[in-house]
Design a protein around this motif. Structure first.
Motif, mmCIF file in Angstrom:
data_model
loop_
_atom_site.group_PDB
_atom_site.id
_atom_site.type_symbol
_atom_site.label_atom_id
_atom_site.label_comp_id
_atom_site.label_asym_id
_atom_site.label_seq_id
_atom_site.Cartn_x
_atom_site.Cartn_y
_atom_site.Cartn_z
ATOM 1 N N GLY A 388 0.755 -1.239 0.000
ATOM 2 C CA GLY A 388 0.000 0.000 0.000
ATOM 3 C C GLY A 388 0.785 1.288 0.000
ATOM 4 N N TYR A 389 2.099 1.233 0.015
ATOM 5 C CA TYR A 389 2.876 2.470 0.043
ATOM 6 C C TYR A 389 3.029 3.089 -1.348
ATOM 7 N N ASN A 390 3.071 2.245 -2.354
ATOM 8 C CA ASN A 390 3.332 2.758 -3.695
ATOM 9 C C ASN A 390 2.218 2.438 -4.681
ATOM 10 N N TYR A 391 1.074 2.054 -4.175
ATOM 11 C CA TYR A 391 -0.091 1.817 -5.023
ATOM 12 C C TYR A 391 -1.328 2.316 -4.296
ATOM 13 N N GLN A 392 -2.018 3.251 -4.913
ATOM 14 C CA GLN A 392 -3.264 3.830 -4.420
ATOM 15 C C GLN A 392 -3.085 4.774 -3.235
ATOM 16 N N SER A 393 -1.906 4.864 -2.672
ATOM 17 C CA SER A 393 -1.698 5.907 -1.676
ATOM 18 C C SER A 393 -1.529 7.237 -2.402
ATOM 19 N N GLY A 394 -1.848 8.305 -1.729
ATOM 20 C CA GLY A 394 -1.797 9.640 -2.304
ATOM 21 C C GLY A 394 -2.699 10.540 -1.480
ATOM 22 N N PRO A 395 -2.686 11.844 -1.713
ATOM 23 C CA PRO A 395 -3.400 12.781 -0.839
ATOM 24 C C PRO A 395 -4.872 12.469 -0.614
ATOM 25 N N THR A 396 -5.582 11.974 -1.633
ATOM 26 C CA THR A 396 -7.014 11.716 -1.459
ATOM 27 C C THR A 396 -7.273 10.617 -0.443
ATOM 28 N N TRP A 397 -6.338 9.712 -0.285
ATOM 29 C CA TRP A 397 -6.461 8.662 0.729
ATOM 30 C C TRP A 397 -5.701 9.052 2.008
ATOM 31 N N ASP A 398 -4.504 9.578 1.831
ATOM 32 C CA ASP A 398 -3.660 9.920 2.977
ATOM 33 C C ASP A 398 -4.294 10.972 3.882
#
Length: 700
Positions: A388-398
């Motif tokens: 999960g660190y390099n797939y689908q993580s990003g500001p909208t989830w974080d």
């Protein structure tokens, strides 16, 4: 560990995926007046003293990143002990600690993975009288396989092996802390509404398992298959809830009878998401009932309106939140059971309006910060070890790291919550510089899962807006906590806003998703004009929903804000696809992952923010204008042709607030020490205690 003076222990020779059983016999000169047991058994434990099960909670302890934090439970065991000989037994399941096989989320590669193991200490009348150590005995239990995702295999007639000596284990690595969030408890038992060809329909989507009573001969085996859809032949179809292609089983239990006659059994170390259960095998089913269970979150609010369709959507939203909370806010109760951060923050406000979430969210946030990398980067699921660190993580989830503490502060007024996560939030916002260039971020998911036929705003636009909103919140938090970095966040928010306007404003296709995002994030130069355009697009679409999980909610909120509540209500109540009401056909009682229901899960809570919108829009509650902790409440009630009234309540830190709007009257009941301001037709009404206002005259 020096405070415990006890040892982690394990059964080294236990066959893979077989449950180890530990026991300790001891003698008491007299029954203690008070006795308690502290215990952690990983992954999950079943505790018995003198043949009696201890505790009503299931699947304990709560799931954490075990290399950072490990939770233990305390049980009052006074009534289980007796003068003379006593025996403690602990059976361990794999849980999330020892994923038994390959899955697509890499839990089989978790850094903490090891033999199931336990630690405990027993207090009697204020002193420790027993601890776990190598003096305990162990042997194989009757589960030859158990997986929280894939199911269990239990042999009631399995030969009981000789007891062996337990071995001292290294432990999972994390710090032991007492579990504060509520445990998982059975909420209801449900009988099937129909049965055909050994397929039992429980009438609606559930999370839990079944308890089954069988009649047959010793050695007969049954297969119990769980799912939320049926295939063309009427059997269970698990196609859309399988994400583990190399595993031959998914949500399947096997039970082998231990004797002739009737036997009753239920699983112990897993849970399932299902509506249907199919039983295969020779033994006859005498009785089957669903055990519906999830984290025992206490009710803290409620909402009722006379519109049956809207009420069903509200209730389904709440049920989706509840049935997807098993220690953490999971995305679905069958396919993944992962603590997706985007889902979590999207349902947060709605959950807080209805449930006592403080301890549960604090534990979830602790897991998220446990998983944060030194750079500030976050995974898209928590707890996690690898994925999960390099797939689908990003500001909208974080954004969960900032949005959830902020909501908790608004609901509780506790500044210590903001202080608790401030450094982690700060570290994350500094990390966003790495994934942004000239104020624009393109790393992560955009307006996720819209209707396939609808275009959404560019991902870079909403991703960057999320960073801007986080910086705006951090500026407020900095001021609340007396930090000296408020200017940094103000400057960051202004920089990103300017960049987003330069890059996207006025240059994108005018879609519902684009306009709702522009209005929600305050980018508009002409908000009244663009709100009118948004309403026009909604009408052209014949009030069908269809934006992603963000834009669809922003549409409802912005239509409401700019005077188009009737249009928003028509969108919310749209019974055609795509729409929330469409999801509730054929007895549905939960929200879906995809608008059309032909893909993914039929029990997802990421679209449940519609419930928060409904609560706020129809009662007129404006959380942004209310004082944190609800010392002062602001109401701007709305009335439309479709919904002429509603009732709602919420338990604040000071007591219960009740709101009722019907027949032209607004009734508000406030706890002592709480004040309210009601805005109606441009006039404010200030009051405390109980007040009834005649807002308009009716003919009734």
């Amino acid at each position: 560990m020096k405070d415990w003076n006890a040892k982690w222990i394990m059964f080294e020779k236990c066959p893979e995926n077989t449950t180890p059983v530990f026991r300790k016999e001891f003698c008491l000169e007299e029954k203690p007046a008070e006795a308690s047991l502290d215990i952690c058994g990983l992954g999950f434990y079943l505790l018995e003293i003198n043949g009696m099960r201890v505790g009503e909670e299931l699947l304990q302890p709560a799931f954490t990143a075990y290399d950072k934090t490990v939770l233990y439970n305390t049980h009052d065991v006074t009534d289980f002990l007796a003068a003379g000989n006593n025996e403690i037994r602990v059976t361990l399941g794999n849980g999330w600690f020892h994923e038994p096989g390959e899955d697509c989320f890499d839990f089989e590669h978790a850094v903490w993975k090891n033999h199931p193991q336990m630690i405990c200490r027993l207090y009697a009348d204020g002193r420790v009288i027993l601890r776990s150590d190598s003096g305990w005995q162990c042997r194989e239990g009757k589960w030859s396989y158990n997986s929280v995702r894939f199911g269990e295999t239990y042999d009631a007639g399995a030969e009981e092996k000789e007891w062996r000596q337990a071995a001292v284990a290294k432990g999972p690595g994390g710090l032991l802390k007492k579990q504060k969030l509520p445990g998982i408890r059975i909420q209801e038992y449900r009988e099937p509404v129909t049965v055909k060809d050994k397929v039992y329909d429980f009438g609606c989507n559930l999370s839990g398992d079944v308890e089954i009573t069988l009649e047959g001969k010793q050695g007969e085996t049954v297969e119990i298959v769980y799912g939320e859809r049926l295939d063309a032949r009427g059997g269970i179809d698990q196609t859309l809830i399988k994400r583990h292609g190399d595993i031959p089983r998914n949500q399947i239990d096997y039970y082998r009878k231990g004797k002739d006659g009737e036997e009753t059994w239920h699983p112990e170390f897993s849970y399932k998401g299902f509506r249907y259960v199919q039983v295969k095998g020779d033994a006859a089913v005498v009785q089957i009932k669903a055990r519906v269970f999830y984290t025992d979150l206490q009710t803290a609010g409620g909402f009722q309106c006379p519109d049956v369709c809207l009420q069903r959507i509200y209730d389904a939203s709440l049920r989706s939140v509840r049935t997807n909370f098993h220690h953490i806010p999971t995305d679905c109760p069958h396919r993944e059971k992962n603590g997706w951060t985007g889902d979590a923050h999207m349902s947060c406000e709605f959950a807080l309006l209805n449930l006592d979430m403080e301890d549960a969210y604090l534990q979830y946030l602790d897991s998220l910060t446990d998983c944060q990398w030194p750079s500030g980067q976050l995974p898209c699921i928590a707890p996690t070890s690898v994925y999960g660190y390099n797939y689908q993580s990003g500001p909208t989830w974080d954004a969960a790291l900032i949005f959830i503490p902020w909501q908790l502060y608004r609901f509780t007024g506790k500044t210590e919550i903001l202080e608790r996560y401030y450094e982690a939030m700060k570290k994350y916002l500094h990390y966003t510089r790495q994934i942004s260039e000239e104020g624009i971020c393109r790393s992560g998911l955009g307006d996720f899962l819209p209707d396939e036929a609808q275009e959404v705003c560019p991902a870079g636009m909403i991703l960057s807006c999320f960073i801007m909103r986080m910086a705006q919140i951090m500026e407020q938090i900095s001021g609340i906590l007396g930090k000296e970095d408020g200017n940094e966040w103000q400057t960051l928010a202004a920089y990103i806003r300017k960049a987003v306007i330069r890059e996207y404003y006025g240059s994108c296709r005018i879609t519902e998703s684009y306009l709702s995002c522009v209005l929600f994030f305050g980018l508009s130069e002409h908000p009244e004009k663009e709100a009118k355009e948004l309403a026009g697009i909604v009408r052209e679409k014949e009030y069908r929903a269809g934006g992603g999980i963000f834009g669809s909610i922003y549409t409802l909120e912005m239509l409401t804000k700019y005077g188009y509540l009737e249009d928003a209500l028509r969108v919310a109540g749209q019974k055609e696809c795509p729409g929330w009401a469409y999801m509730l056909q054929d007895g549905g009682n939960s929200l879906w992952e995809h608008w059309n229901g032909k893909q993914g899960s039929l029990n997802h809570h990421m679209r449940s923010a519609i419930g928060a919108w409904m609560f706020k829009a129809l009662t007129g509650l404006v959380p942004e204008e209310c004082e944190p902790g609800w010392r002062r409440i602001v109401l701007r009630p709305h009335v439309t042709e479709r919904v002429t009234g509603c009732r709602a309540w919420h338990r604040t830190p000071w007591g219960i607030v009740r709101i009722a709007l019907e027949k032209g009257r607004l009734y508000v009941e406030l706890p002592e020490g709480v004040s309210a301001c009601v805005h109606w037709n441009g006039k404010p009404y200030e009051f405390t205690g109980c007040r009834e206002l005649q807002l308009w005259e009716t003919t009734e």
